[in-house]
Design a protein around this motif. Structure first.
Motif, mmCIF file in Angstrom:
data_model
loop_
_atom_site.group_PDB
_atom_site.id
_atom_site.type_symbol
_atom_site.label_atom_id
_atom_site.label_comp_id
_atom_site.label_asym_id
_atom_site.label_seq_id
_atom_site.Cartn_x
_atom_site.Cartn_y
_atom_site.Cartn_z
ATOM 1 N N GLU A 96 133.561 -16.756 125.932
ATOM 2 C CA GLU A 96 134.114 -17.453 127.093
ATOM 3 C C GLU A 96 133.091 -17.550 128.194
ATOM 4 O OE1 GLU A 96 137.519 -15.516 128.718
ATOM 5 O OE2 GLU A 96 136.389 -13.778 129.384
ATOM 6 N N THR A 97 133.279 -18.561 129.037
ATOM 7 C CA THR A 97 132.382 -18.766 130.154
ATOM 8 C C THR A 97 133.228 -18.993 131.400
ATOM 9 O OG1 THR A 97 132.351 -21.162 129.802
ATOM 10 C CG2 THR A 97 130.624 -19.878 128.742
ATOM 11 N N ARG A 98 132.598 -18.820 132.543
ATOM 12 C CA ARG A 98 133.323 -19.094 133.774
ATOM 13 C C ARG A 98 133.148 -20.541 134.186
ATOM 14 N NH1 ARG A 98 131.770 -14.269 137.671
ATOM 15 N NH2 ARG A 98 130.647 -13.493 135.857
ATOM 16 N N GLU A 99 132.070 -21.164 133.703
ATOM 17 C CA GLU A 99 131.799 -22.543 134.106
ATOM 18 C C GLU A 99 131.605 -23.426 132.880
ATOM 19 O OE1 GLU A 99 128.867 -22.980 137.398
ATOM 20 O OE2 GLU A 99 128.953 -20.800 137.405
ATOM 21 N N PRO A 100 131.763 -24.729 133.087
ATOM 22 C CA PRO A 100 131.485 -25.651 131.984
ATOM 23 C C PRO A 100 130.041 -25.505 131.517
ATOM 24 C CG PRO A 100 132.621 -26.780 133.783
ATOM 25 C CD PRO A 100 132.251 -25.426 134.303
ATOM 26 N N LEU A 101 129.797 -25.800 130.267
ATOM 27 C CA LEU A 101 128.458 -25.666 129.710
ATOM 28 C C LEU A 101 128.267 -26.717 128.627
ATOM 29 C CD1 LEU A 101 128.314 -22.745 127.139
ATOM 30 C CD2 LEU A 101 130.428 -23.778 127.934
ATOM 31 N N TYR A 102 127.063 -26.768 128.087
ATOM 32 C CA TYR A 102 126.801 -27.638 126.942
ATOM 33 C C TYR A 102 127.013 -26.782 125.696
ATOM 34 C CZ TYR A 102 124.416 -30.894 123.850
ATOM 35 O OH TYR A 102 124.127 -31.767 122.832
ATOM 36 N N PHE A 103 128.024 -27.080 124.921
ATOM 37 C CA PHE A 103 128.355 -26.299 123.736
ATOM 38 C C PHE A 103 128.421 -27.263 122.562
ATOM 39 C CE2 PHE A 103 130.390 -22.227 122.309
ATOM 40 C CZ PHE A 103 130.536 -22.573 120.985
ATOM 41 N N ARG A 104 127.544 -27.045 121.615
ATOM 42 C CA ARG A 104 127.523 -27.944 120.468
ATOM 43 C C ARG A 104 127.627 -27.147 119.187
ATOM 44 N NH1 ARG A 104 123.472 -33.027 119.694
ATOM 45 N NH2 ARG A 104 124.079 -33.621 117.592
#
Lengths: 309, 309
Positions: A103-111
């Motif tokens: 999990e992350t707290r902020e949006p990210l680039y996840f592919r």
């Protein structure tokens, strides 16, 4: 500011090391300079690939700093990642595994893509960005595909992986079969390994429902060589199950020539191995899993289903 | 076999509805026929967009079948998804939010990018696959970007969103500013809404550390209109906090002309709102958050940090 670190999972395999190196090359050529890293010892198989293509192994790290920018390749589950990963700022993930405990707290680039190897995705990203793959990087990406697909024989191997492997073999100027078998054999040389090495060198921990399961896998040319050490194996694994409060430890010795696995199961969850695979463990807690070579696609999925029942 | 369903989050907003419709169009044109769906009522804003471009809203569903293949757009957190999502087979996710409370048993295609709108990613996917975007789909994608970016003014809006919006406005044959303002105003017409509508129509629940936080947001041309209902709002929200065992309910009324938000906070976690935003709630538990328009980037991140302290 410290450079963004790129790294794969603990107990690094060839995909984890080579994908970190290749993606660092791509990021550095397209956006910002980044630094590849690793969370453990380079295996003989990976070292063979690095030596063949004249590439240095990435630097060893154990933990990441609070708030550091990091990019994960070839994993997403926090328990497989660097210490302190929960406090880092994960800005990208490139992976081909199930998603869990992430999990992350902020949006990210996840592919993530359901292909056999992270390197296959990275090869595609070079094309999308219009960057040529050098001979060295082609060699690294190819080695990762060969490793994760057991020379294109694993059921995890997709058409995309096969196409990428052939294309990369040409760029890397090697014969796919010859190079691939030599690399796998280099990794299957277990002559200098202790029992502790065998059960930790490629071990991953998984949460399956409420259960904590560790699965270690080694490749071998002859699995009976490994099981000469059976008594020691049982004793060390039993200790580990107790020390780490595991519900199950599954040791998987995969025969790279016949594409079967001889497993050893310890823990109160051994019944799940029997019911999941339709086998009976012998007096030494061992069983042969015919045609099973992929931890991810043939073992983790089966056991997760069993533990969730 | 049932068609794969594509849907966005509960309490659907324009991005969720339009991205489901557009991605269903793209999937159907490139691989397999899929069916768009929605998990709740279409808002006035979204209906304005659908009417303008002559597109029917997707079918309403509440839960998914065990083992059904599904594709999620514009969300990944299970508590924001369909009932029973944990038993479905999620084969793809296209999203632009943080990743949390999401897991799968098998590898999948997961594409998250830190842009302002899922539609921006889908617009890019049309290009990657060499498929032309029709006038109707361009209108849907554009409407989603306008909605999520408050007509390109939200801090979540990236250069990619801006470029996509201009390009899509041309394909959709509308003036970006004129069409955008009319669509937002259609959505900000709250004259027929009950207090229950206001606190549920765009509400999302979040896990922040151990805390359970719900944040509802409405757009308005004049937030003082909404707070004429202040006493009823306080009473209904208080009930909801108690019924759902929430640590905090934050009601966010966003002024679409001035780009500020007037919030109402109830629950034992109200102190986190004060410390996080450096404000003091007044006697009615209200505060003005200057320049705050984005739940995702300006509210969830701040509150998550506070709850993890």
């Amino acid at each position: 500011m410290a450079k963004t670190l790129i790294f794969g999972h603990k107990n690094p395999d060839t995909d984890t090391i080579c994908s970190a190196l290749a993606y660092a090359d791509l990021k550095t050529k397209t956006s910002t300079e980044v630094e590849p890293a690793r969370l453990g010892t380079v295996s003989k198989e990976t070292q063979y690939a690095l030596d063949h293509f004249g590439v240095d192994s990435p630097k060893l790290i154990e933990k990441v700093e609070d708030g550091a920018d990091v990019i994960l390749v070839d994993h997403n589950e926090f328990q497989q990642s660097a210490e302190n990963i929960g406090n880092a700022r994960i800005i990208e993930v490139i992976d081909h595994h199930r998603i869990s405990n992430f999990e992350t707290r902020e949006p990210l680039y996840f592919r993530a893509e359901p292909v056999g190897c992270t390197a296959t995705i990275i090869n595609k990203m070079y094309k999308e960005k219009g960057i040529a793959v050098s001979k060295e990087v082609a060699g690294l990406l190819l080695s990762a595909i060969i490793s994760d697909s057991l020379l294109l024989k694993s059921p995890t191997c997709t058409d995309e992986d096969v196409d990428a492997a052939h294309e990369l073999a040409e760029l890397a100027e090697v014969n796919l079969e010859t190079y691939g078998l030599k690399m796998l054999q280099a990794g299957a040389d277990l002559s200098d390994k202790t029992v502790t090495d065998l059960i930790t060198m490629d071990a991953k921990e998984f949460s399956m429902g409420e259960a904590k399961v560790e699965i270690a896998q080694v490749n071998a040319v002859d699995t009976s060589d490994i099981y000469k050490l059976q008594d020691e194996l049982i004793s060390e694994v039993t200790e580990r199950v107790s020390a780490n409060e595991l519900d199950l430890f599954l040791f998987v010795a995969t025969d790279i020539l016949n594409n079967d696995s001889e497993v050893l199961a310890i823990g109160k969850g051994t019944g799940k191995v029997e019911s999941g695979f339709g086998v009976t463990l012998d007096g030494n807690n061992r069983a042969l899993l015919k045609g099973v070579v992929s931890r991810k696609k043939q073992i983790v999925t089966v056991l997760t289903d069993e533990f969730l029942k």
